[in-house]
Write an enzyme that holds these catalytic residues in place. Structure first.
Site, mmCIF file in Angstrom:
data_model
loop_
_atom_site.group_PDB
_atom_site.id
_atom_site.type_symbol
_atom_site.label_atom_id
_atom_site.label_comp_id
_atom_site.label_asym_id
_atom_site.label_seq_id
_atom_site.Cartn_x
_atom_site.Cartn_y
_atom_site.Cartn_z
ATOM 1 C CG PHE A 119 -2.331 0.177 0.924
ATOM 2 C CD1 PHE A 119 -3.067 -0.881 0.449
ATOM 3 C CD2 PHE A 119 -2.940 1.409 1.069
ATOM 4 C CE1 PHE A 119 -4.410 -0.721 0.139
ATOM 5 C CE2 PHE A 119 -4.278 1.582 0.761
ATOM 6 C CZ PHE A 119 -5.004 0.519 0.298
ATOM 7 C CD GLN A 121 -5.164 10.919 2.372
ATOM 8 O OE1 GLN A 121 -5.957 10.052 2.708
ATOM 9 N NE2 GLN A 121 -3.880 10.861 2.635
ATOM 10 C CG HIS A 130 -7.510 8.296 -2.694
ATOM 11 N ND1 HIS A 130 -7.168 7.752 -3.910
ATOM 12 C CD2 HIS A 130 -7.256 7.337 -1.772
ATOM 13 C CE1 HIS A 130 -6.736 6.512 -3.723
ATOM 14 N NE2 HIS A 130 -6.774 6.241 -2.440
ATOM 15 C CG LEU A 137 -11.066 5.604 -3.113
ATOM 16 C CD1 LEU A 137 -10.450 6.984 -3.177
ATOM 17 C CD2 LEU A 137 -10.846 4.971 -1.772
ATOM 18 C CD GLU A 197 -2.619 4.365 -1.347
ATOM 19 O OE1 GLU A 197 -3.331 5.369 -1.214
ATOM 20 O OE2 GLU A 197 -1.767 4.007 -0.540
ATOM 21 N NE ARG A 209 -4.477 7.003 0.235
ATOM 22 C CZ ARG A 209 -5.388 6.445 1.012
ATOM 23 N NH1 ARG A 209 -6.079 7.192 1.842
ATOM 24 N NH2 ARG A 209 -5.621 5.157 0.935
ATOM 25 C CG HIS A 255 -9.940 9.665 0.592
ATOM 26 N ND1 HIS A 255 -10.993 8.830 0.295
ATOM 27 C CD2 HIS A 255 -9.035 8.895 1.239
ATOM 28 C CE1 HIS A 255 -10.734 7.617 0.739
ATOM 29 N NE2 HIS A 255 -9.559 7.626 1.337
ATOM 30 N NE ARG A 292 -6.683 8.328 6.021
ATOM 31 C CZ ARG A 292 -7.062 7.270 5.292
ATOM 32 N NH1 ARG A 292 -6.639 6.058 5.574
ATOM 33 N NH2 ARG A 292 -7.884 7.424 4.271
HETATM 34 C C1 FAD Z 1 -14.085 5.439 -0.207
HETATM 35 C C2 FAD Z 1 -13.203 5.365 0.991
HETATM 36 C C3 FAD Z 1 -12.259 4.353 1.096
HETATM 37 C C4 FAD Z 1 -11.440 4.264 2.207
HETATM 38 N N1 FAD Z 1 -10.538 3.247 2.284
HETATM 39 C C5 FAD Z 1 -9.777 3.127 3.396
HETATM 40 C C6 FAD Z 1 -8.871 2.040 3.534
HETATM 41 O O1 FAD Z 1 -8.739 1.211 2.660
HETATM 42 N N2 FAD Z 1 -8.132 1.964 4.651
HETATM 43 C C7 FAD Z 1 -8.267 2.864 5.650
HETATM 44 O O2 FAD Z 1 -7.593 2.712 6.657
HETATM 45 N N3 FAD Z 1 -9.116 3.901 5.543
HETATM 46 C C8 FAD Z 1 -9.873 4.053 4.443
HETATM 47 N N4 FAD Z 1 -10.749 5.101 4.341
HETATM 48 C C9 FAD Z 1 -10.912 6.028 5.448
HETATM 49 C C10 FAD Z 1 -11.811 5.437 6.517
HETATM 50 O O3 FAD Z 1 -12.733 4.561 5.955
HETATM 51 C C11 FAD Z 1 -12.597 6.490 7.260
HETATM 52 O O4 FAD Z 1 -11.762 7.476 7.668
HETATM 53 C C12 FAD Z 1 -13.241 5.876 8.466
HETATM 54 O O5 FAD Z 1 -14.052 4.819 8.075
HETATM 55 C C13 FAD Z 1 -14.040 6.836 9.284
HETATM 56 O O6 FAD Z 1 -14.698 6.100 10.299
HETATM 57 P P1 FAD Z 1 -15.479 6.764 11.463
HETATM 58 O O7 FAD Z 1 -15.894 5.691 12.391
HETATM 59 O O8 FAD Z 1 -14.682 7.860 12.031
HETATM 60 O O9 FAD Z 1 -16.720 7.453 10.795
HETATM 61 P P2 FAD Z 1 -17.833 6.933 9.776
HETATM 62 O O10 FAD Z 1 -17.695 5.514 9.437
HETATM 63 O O11 FAD Z 1 -17.889 7.920 8.687
HETATM 64 O O12 FAD Z 1 -19.136 7.039 10.631
HETATM 65 C C14 FAD Z 1 -19.681 8.259 11.026
HETATM 66 C C15 FAD Z 1 -20.862 7.941 11.877
HETATM 67 O O13 FAD Z 1 -21.313 9.110 12.497
HETATM 68 C C16 FAD Z 1 -22.681 9.249 12.320
HETATM 69 N N5 FAD Z 1 -23.008 10.665 12.353
HETATM 70 C C17 FAD Z 1 -22.401 11.665 11.695
HETATM 71 N N6 FAD Z 1 -22.985 12.826 11.981
HETATM 72 C C18 FAD Z 1 -23.985 12.552 12.843
HETATM 73 C C19 FAD Z 1 -24.960 13.329 13.509
HETATM 74 N N7 FAD Z 1 -25.045 14.641 13.349
HETATM 75 N N8 FAD Z 1 -25.828 12.720 14.301
HETATM 76 C C20 FAD Z 1 -25.776 11.385 14.482
HETATM 77 N N9 FAD Z 1 -24.882 10.608 13.890
HETATM 78 C C21 FAD Z 1 -23.999 11.181 13.088
HETATM 79 C C22 FAD Z 1 -22.960 8.590 11.019
HETATM 80 O O14 FAD Z 1 -24.281 8.191 10.941
HETATM 81 C C23 FAD Z 1 -22.026 7.411 11.080
HETATM 82 O O15 FAD Z 1 -22.614 6.363 11.788
HETATM 83 C C24 FAD Z 1 -11.562 5.211 3.229
HETATM 84 C C25 FAD Z 1 -12.500 6.233 3.128
HETATM 85 C C26 FAD Z 1 -13.319 6.323 2.021
HETATM 86 C C27 FAD Z 1 -14.281 7.437 1.913
#
Ligand code: FAD
Ligand code: HEM
Ligand code: SF4
Ligand code: F3S
Ligand code: FES
Lengths: 116, 585, 235, 138
Positions: B116, B243, B245, B255, B258, B289, B358, B400
């Site tokens: 990666f 970031q 991507h 997306l 990678e 990235r 991203h 990141r």
């Molecule tokens: C397409 C894509 C691919 C990725 N691939 C990778 C990868 O391969 N490897 C890696 O390490 N990272 C990757 N990332 C990054 C990583 O997935 C994210 O940074 C990470 O999943 C964020 O997780 P989280 O738990 O912080 O938030 P999220 O999973 O975004 O969850 C946010 C939560 O908060 C809730 N929420 C938000 N606002 C409110 C509100 N006002 N009231 C109530 N609930 C709310 C939502 O409903 C949701 O449940 C990727 C990101 C994307 C977009």
């Protein structure tokens, strides 16, 4: 509203039997058709039918057909009814009709076959 | 108004929130609130993998992982936190496996790993200073790693009977002095406002990708968590680091992980050149990235991009030379996206791609135990925690590395959960202010009854387009200055917003209006952070200050809202093992 | 290019019955997503139009709806996948209670999912390292693990239309996901749940579910593997 | 709750309105033919009781069944048998083998075989009138 009904009221035996009887019926029904209907004379005249009715092989064949066919058809029918949600009383009545008519027609058919 | 009382409230049911919820011991009440059903959280979109130096495929060590992360962060990451994360990584992954996560496997049945961007090892392990080459460190499940991780965590929450409030939109924090006493939320199905009184609140609300026009983030990625904190006078850290991507599907931003390059895919310009050879001679297409995104934009600016039907530009990502099994088994999902959305057959032709917004490196400042801090001395806000993309620990610094976010979620989600479990044992409920829901009610009231002339959709598009143009991959002072007045006027126009839907049932019109408020609240510190930071570091690239400036800028920015305007402060970076060096790949 | 969406509307605060409303929209090309058009309708024409969505690329499962009579994801269906020369009919998923417009009440669907104990059960103390599993055994699970819980399958199954208690293809698929996991110990416990007339036996191999599944999961194959497992257990 | 969920549409209406692909048609046909055949087996058993009442009764009855109309009906009945039988085998393959992975191909086979045997049976059943017809043409 989803309600989990019953536990392990296994439908496996009837499901397996439905398939086994079905496979049996492929041979029996298509065979029956070729023997009875392909040649009008062999299926539609008393003499020809009676002649076969006296042979143990065909007796067995017909008994199998009736038993397996009725079971498969009625089990299938019951399966269809079960798909539609009904009040227990209604479903019990239908179940009763299916079983009774099955037994009645089985007796009727067996009686016909065994009277020769 | 309905009032609930829980020992612990977790806002957000993505990877971070769910992982934290699993740490709340029996005997304490815990509720998780999410504006979308938990498995719809954006963690499910993560594709490529999750990093840990398991060494299942190649020799590896957490120290190399730490070095890569520090270097990837352009030395802005806090090394104390990075050490915690990379040391804990293997345990965390194995724990996920024990929870039931279905990983791809090696022939011996261990968790499979792949290369990666930015993850390396010294070519000669006995000499740490030897040339670094790409290493297989990303643990994966085909290209659905985030999806299966999110589902595994949710499944374990069901097993533990965690209580969920699904489709509840959190609108405000309840602050009682310096203590967080709960939150205010709206039940989306009925528009009813609920008060949740709690001993501890964790914000795990994910990122803000939707501030930009082209993004890989979900429509729900509107930065609500940042806004909650910012509007309560608390700081946001390092917000200028956004970031981009490098490989988003052209026009759509969806997306292409990678992993496509990890498995051997290459980037090509309109001359058919593998241009990354010029920008990062050793790791080439697997450079971090920020570098690849800048490289792509530079190629396009210098006339070596492809011009699309709508006048926008892209370059090519080519995987067509890879064996069909690799594409089918290891990249099924992302090649499927290319087929579905662009009608491109990746086994035969290259995929048009462009950089896409991203990930938020910055966010709510926290300690390594996910406790929210409020100033440069790291004073804690009692009862308030943050984890995941919404938080800034900071392990990602200025940029990141791929696979480090999922790792961040489960390492710091868990640590936060544990810290909360400890905290609530000896804490009582802080008193609930009488006017807790006041701000929320008046906000809703205002939007619902407004006769203004501004439309949510139009205003949002304007914000997104301007942010893309002026606060995107390359930035400069005049654009950013312009943007500061732009955001002011957008905010004013937002006060004049009106919606069509005046009903109470599932009013998504209202939700989108509130979300637009979050987007504006989040854009502001991004712009100010970018304006004050007069250097180029990691993802933040100033045309007028093209070099990194460790003398003046090896520090975190903290942006607060004071009397309605943003104020800046700075915080030192923790440097333990690795002294800043030039970042070359 | 002009296209027409004929959208089923229903607002419980105003309407006693659902009705249809046509929106004439401007589409760039035939690669436009139905979701983009729904957004256009909401953002440019009528803000009261209500639907769920989040990821916009078929990974979160929010926007299962019925397009021209079949269940699909709005974000994974492009104009070129349907006949856009005629009005495109957009309705909520069939046989679910309608909350508003295209939003249905999914609570039954989730209850069925939870009924199959959708989590790994292994009571042995975990080893220090990962539990070993061959790649073949792992891949046996991958297809079923793709499920995004969009409910397109379960609400397309005629057996579920006639009996709301039928546990449905999505839950059965989830049961497979764990029954066939070599690391799981709870086979019997979980099989008991699906071994009822409302469980696996109500599947008549109609394939509507497979046809509807946006993740192209061959659900029926997975159910058939489970039926075999159930039958073997009984014999 | 501020809203009143609408009860689900009736199953029949939903069935009629939902998009149908080859698999749904196969299921509908299998149901209808299954019910049809079950009904027929009842009629058949009842009709054959006349066998026990001696040659007169039976041959009388058979006169009716030997009319051209009934013969054609009998032939058409065979199409139900063929479809149900072969599709039944398909269902068995789907459930017991990995037929679910090729169900559409198997279905094509079901229809193909069915049509061939149906025509074959037609030729057998109507070989005399057919022969006569061809003779008159010649
Ligand atoms: C397409 C894509 C691919 C990725 N691939 C990778 C990868 O391969 N490897 C890696 O390490 N990272 C990757 N990332 C990054 C990583 O997935 C994210 O940074 C990470 O999943 C964020 O997780 P989280 O738990 O912080 O938030 P999220 O999973 O975004 O969850 C946010 C939560 O908060 C809730 N929420 C938000 N606002 C409110 C509100 N006002 N009231 C109530 N609930 C709310 C939502 O409903 C949701 O449940 C990727 C990101 C994307 C977009
Ligand atoms: C000739 C070979 C036959 C085969 C291979 C066969 C096979 C099958 C199978 C596998 C089923 C189960 C379908 C399901 O569970 O979804 C079935 C159902 C059924 N069969 Fe047959 N069958 C045959 C002949 C018959 C005959 C002769 C009758 C009538 C007496 C009959 C009546 C039925 C009925 C009523 C059903 C229920 C249909 C349904 O559930 O939709 N079948 N058959
Ligand atoms: S199996 Fe397919 S259709 Fe069914 S819920 Fe899962 S993803 Fe949706
Ligand atoms: S549509 Fe229904 S009947 Fe079985 S094959 Fe699919 S679950
Ligand atoms: S919006 Fe996520 S699946 Fe369509």
């Amino acid at each position: 509203m989803y309600k989990h009904t019953g536990s392990r009221g296994s439908g496996a035996p009837s499901w397996v039997l439905q398939r086994i009887t079905g496979l049996l019926l492929v041979v029996v029904v298509i065979g029956h058709y070729f023997v009875m209907h392909a040649n009008p004379a062999s299926g539609h005249t008393y003499a020809a039918v009676l002649d076969r009715m006296h042979q143990p092989f065909w007796k067995m064949f017909d008994l199998t057909f009736i038993t397996v066919g009725l079971w498969h058809g009625l089990n299938g029918t019951w399966g269809i009814f079960r798909d539609y949600k009904m009040k227990p009383a209604v479903s019990l009545t239908i179940y009763g009709i299916i079983i009774l008519s099955g037994i009645a027609f089985w007796v009727l058919g067996v009686n016909t076959i065994l009277s020769f | 108004m309905i009032t609930h009382q829980y020992d612990v409230l977790i806002v957000g049911a993505g990877g971070a929130g769910l992982r934290a919820a699993l740490e709340i011991p029996e005997g304490f009440s815990c509720a998780v609130l999410s504006k979308v059903f938990p498995t719809r959280s954006h963690t499910g979109a993560a594709q490529g993998g999750i990093g840990a130096a398991l060494g299942n495929e190649e020799e590896d060590s957490w120290e190399w992982h730490m070095f890569d992360t520090v270097k990837g962060s352009d030395y802005l990451g806090d090394q104390e936190a990075i050490e915690i994360m990379t040391k804990d990584a293997s345990r965390a992954i194995i724990e996920l496996e024990h929870m039931g996560m279905p990983f791809s496997r090696t022939p011996e049945g261990k968790i499979a790993q792949r290369r990666f961007g930015g993850h390396t090892r010294p070519e000669d392990p006995s000499d740490p200073d030897s040339k670094h080459i790409a290493v297989k460190r990303s643990c994966y499940s085909a290209d659905r790693t985030g999806h299966v991780m999110l589902h595994t965590l949710y499944e374990n929450c069901i097993k533990q009977k965690v209580h969920f409030f699904s489709e509840f939109y959190v609108t405000d924090l309840i602050m009682s002095g310096n203590v967080c006493a709960g939150i205010v939320a709206m039940d989306i199905a009925t528009s009813e406002v609920h008060i949740f009184h709690a001993k501890a609140v964790m914000l795990a609300t994910g990122g803000y990708g939707r501030v930009f026009r082209i993004t890989s983030n979900a429509h729900a990625g509107t930065g609500d968590g940042f806004s909650l904190v910012y509007n309560n006078g608390l700081p946001l850290q390092d917000m200028e680091f956004v970031q981009f991507h490098p490989t988003g599907l052209w026009k759509l931003g969806i997306l292409i992980s990678e992993a496509a390059r990890g498995e051997g895919g290459i980037l090509l310009n309109n001359k058919g050149e593998r241009f990354m050879e010029r920008y990062a001679p050793t790791v080439k297409d697997l450079a971090p990235r920020d570098m690849v995104s800048r490289a792509i934009l530079t190629e396009i600016r210098e006339g070596r991009g492809f011009k699309g039907s709508d006048g926008t530009y892209y370059v090519h990502l080519d995987v067509s030379h890879l064996p069909k099994e690799v594409i089918d088994d290891k990249l099924p999902e992302i090649t499927g996206f290319a087929r579905t959305y662009l009608g491109v057959e990746p086994t035969k032709e290259p995929i048009p791609i462009q950089p896409t917004a991203h990930y938020a490196m910055g966010g709510i400042p926290t300690t390594p135990d996910a406790e929210v801090t409020k100033d440069k001395k790291n004073t804690k806000v009692a009862g308030l925690y943050a984890a995941g993309e919404a938080a800034c620990v900071s392990v990602h610094g200025a940029n990141r590395l791929g696979t480090n976010s999922l790792l961040d979620l489960i390492v710091f989600g868990r640590r936060g959960g544990k810290a909360i479990a400890e905290f609530i044992k000896n804490t009582d409920f802080a008193p609930l202010p009488a006017d807790a829901a006041e701000r929320t009610l008046s906000k809703i009231d205002k939007v619902m009854n407004s006769k203004g002339s501004e439309k949510v959709g139009a205003l949002r598009t304007e914000l997104q387009e301007k942010m893309m143009e002026k606060v995107g991959i390359f930035r400069n002072e005049s654009d950013l200055k312009e943007m500061t007045s732009e955001i002011k006027s957008l905010r004013e126009r937002y006060q004049n917003i009106a919606i069509d839907d005046k009903g109470k049932t599932f009013n998504t019109d209202l939700i989108e209006a509130i979300e637009l408020g979050s987007l504006l609240d989040t854009a502001e510190p991004i712009i100010y952070g970018a304006l004050v930071r007069q250097e180029s570091r990691g993802a933040h690239s100033r045309e007028d200050f093209p070099n990194r400036d460790d003398k003046n800028w090896l520090k975190h920015t903290l942006i607060f809202k004071k009397d309605g305007t943003p104020k800046v402060d700075y915080k030192t970076v923790s440097i333990t093992r690795f002294q800043p060096k030039e970042r070359k790949y | 290019m002009k296209v027409t969406l004929r959208i089923q509307r229903y607002n419980p605060e105003k309407d006693s019955e659902p009705y249809y409303q046509e929106f004439v929209l401007e589409a760039g090309d035939e690669k436009e997503r139905i979701l983009d058009l729904l957004h256009q309708a909401k953002w440019k024409h009528d803000g009261t139009l209500t639907f769920r969505r989040s990821c916009a690329h078929g990974v979160c499962g929010s926007d299962g709806i019925r397009i021209n009579g079949r269940n699909r994801l709005a974000c994974s269906t492009l104009l070129r996948d349907v006949n856009y020369k005629k009005p495109i009919v957009i309705e909520p998923l069939p046989s679910m209670p309608i909350v508003k417009d295209l939003i249905v009440d999914m609570s039954d669907f989730y209850k069925k999912y939870e009924a199959v104990k959708p989590y790994l059960i292994n009571n042995a103390p975990p080893p220090e390292h990962e539990r070993l599993q061959s790649n073949e055994d792992a891949e046996m699970l991958f297809e079923s693990a793709k499920c995004i819980l969009c409910a397109c399958c379960t609400t397309s199954c005629p057996s579920s239309w006639s009996d709301e208690n039928y546990i449905g293809p999505a839950a059965l698929l989830k049961a497979y996901r764990f029954v066939f996991d070599t690391r799981d110990d709870a086979g019997d416990e979980r099989l008991d749940v699906v071994d009822t007339p409302d469980g696996a036996w109500r599947c008549h191999t109609i394939f509507n579910c497979v046809e509807a599944c946006p993740k192209e999961i061959n659900i029926t194959w997975h159910i058939s593997q489970m039926k075999k497992r159930l039958a073997q257990r009984e014999m | 709750m501020a809203y009143q969920p609408k009860p689900p549409e009736g199953w029949l209406k939903t069935n009629l309105r939902y998009y149908k692909h080859s698999g749904s048609w196969a299921w509908i046909l299998h149901r209808i033919t299954g019910l049809g055949l079950t009904a027929y087996i009842f009629v058949h058993i009842y009709a054959l009781t006349s066998l026990t009442q001696g040659p007169q009764a039976f041959d009388n009855e058979m006169k009716l069944f030997s009319t051209p109309v009934f013969k054609v009906l009998e032939w058409l009945l065979f199409s139900l048998v063929l479809f149900h039988a072969f599709n039944g085998v398909r269902i068995v393959l789907v459930d017991w083998a990995s037929g679910a992975k090729n169900h559409k191909k198997i279905l094509t086979l079901v229809y193909g075989l069915g049509v061939v045997l149906f025509i074959g049976m037609g030729v057998l059943m109507f070989r005399e009138p057919l022969a006569n017809m061809f003779a008159s043409i010649r």
